[in-house]
Design a protein around this motif. Structure first.
Motif, short mmCIF file in Angstrom:
data_model
loop_
_atom_site.label_atom_id
_atom_site.label_comp_id
_atom_site.label_asym_id
_atom_site.label_seq_id
_atom_site.Cartn_x
_atom_site.Cartn_y
_atom_site.Cartn_z
N THR A 140 10.04 -5.55 -52.43
CA THR A 140 9.38 -5.85 -51.16
C THR A 140 7.88 -5.97 -51.36
OG1 THR A 140 9.02 -3.55 -50.48
CG2 THR A 140 11.17 -4.53 -49.94
N TRP A 158 1.87 -0.68 -52.22
CA TRP A 158 1.84 0.76 -52.50
C TRP A 158 1.68 1.04 -53.98
CZ3 TRP A 158 6.52 2.07 -48.92
CH2 TRP A 158 6.07 2.25 -47.61
N ARG A 159 2.37 0.26 -54.81
CA ARG A 159 2.30 0.46 -56.25
C ARG A 159 0.86 0.26 -56.75
NH1 ARG A 159 6.09 -2.74 -56.97
NH2 ARG A 159 4.91 -4.45 -57.84
N ARG A 210 5.65 -4.66 -49.47
CA ARG A 210 5.07 -3.33 -49.22
C ARG A 210 5.11 -2.49 -50.49
NH1 ARG A 210 7.36 0.30 -44.44
NH2 ARG A 210 9.15 0.25 -45.82
N ASP A 211 6.21 -2.57 -51.25
CA ASP A 211 6.29 -1.82 -52.51
C ASP A 211 5.16 -2.23 -53.45
OD1 ASP A 211 8.57 -0.64 -51.53
OD2 ASP A 211 9.94 -1.58 -52.96
N ASP A 228 9.96 -0.19 -57.45
CA ASP A 228 9.91 -1.58 -57.02
C ASP A 228 11.30 -2.02 -56.57
OD1 ASP A 228 9.55 -4.25 -56.56
OD2 ASP A 228 8.80 -4.71 -58.56
N HIS A 229 11.46 -2.18 -55.26
CA HIS A 229 12.70 -2.70 -54.70
C HIS A 229 12.54 -4.16 -54.30
CE1 HIS A 229 13.83 1.66 -53.50
NE2 HIS A 229 14.14 1.41 -54.74
N ALA A 258 6.06 5.97 -51.00
CA ALA A 258 6.41 5.51 -49.66
C ALA A 258 6.31 6.61 -48.60
CB ALA A 258 7.81 4.93 -49.65
#
Length: 185
Positions: free
Chosen positions: A119, A125-126, A121-122, A116-117, A83
């Motif tokens: 979201t 990005w992952r 966006r996560d 990984d929360h 992030a």
């Protein structure tokens, strides 16, 4: 003995001016972050030295450089956060040389962080982080990117960030968390 071993470390920000970009050293132009994890006593000394020098430059968000971490990072593992790391903060022509320098210096002690929360966006990005790691043969390390102890503590993190950014607590922007799921429990 439960076999639990604490991991000590810190997130340090690399000054965009010093690392070849950005015009200011401000919270509005935060550069990119590195997560430094201690492996042994030498790593503890390295981390303490880096934190001391970095904190002298800026108290709230300690600043360092990739070069300083490479020169003084004995006994440390380096993770590039998905992030706040160079791949998401800089264009590829600027991020890749920084990552290659870290990978060359730290070898097996270098990795890209994913978490990984929950979201969207996560997830994006992952996926991008795994693709980048596969192209270069780098390790991917899963973390929980802890920011607070329980979900109800998320508001405290937002309050501290609001003070740091000199914004109202409920102002939309960098002091607001995307999720309250970055907790230990």
């Amino acid at each position: 003995n439960a076999g639990v071993r604490p991991i000590f470390g810190a997130m340090l920000w690399c000054d965009p001016r010093i690392d070849g970009g950005g015009d200011t050293r401000s919270l509005q132009d935060p550069g990119h972050a590195l997560v430094l994890l201690v492996e042994n006593a030498e790593g503890w000394r390295s981390l303490c030295g880096l934190l001391t020098r970095a904190s002298a430059r800026h108290f709230y968000r300690p600043w360092t450089t990739v070069e300083e971490v490479c020169a003084t990072g004995r006994g440390l593992r380096v993770l590039v956060p998905m992030a706040q790391g160079a791949p998401t903060r800089h264009p590829p022509d600027r991020a890749l040389p920084l990552l290659e320098t870290l990978a060359h210096t730290f070898g097996e002690r270098f990795g890209l962080e994913v978490f990984d929360h929950g979201t969207e966006r996560d997830a994006a990005w992952r996926t991008a982080t795994h693709a980048l790691a596969a192209r270069h043969g780098w390790t991917v390390v899963g973390t929980n990117a802890v920011r607070h102890l329980t979900p109800r503590d998320a508001v405290l993190v937002e309050a501290v960030r609001a003070v740091a950014y000199k914004k109202f607590l409920y102002h939309e922007g960098p002091c607001r968390l995307d999720t309250d799921q970055a907790e230990i429990l």
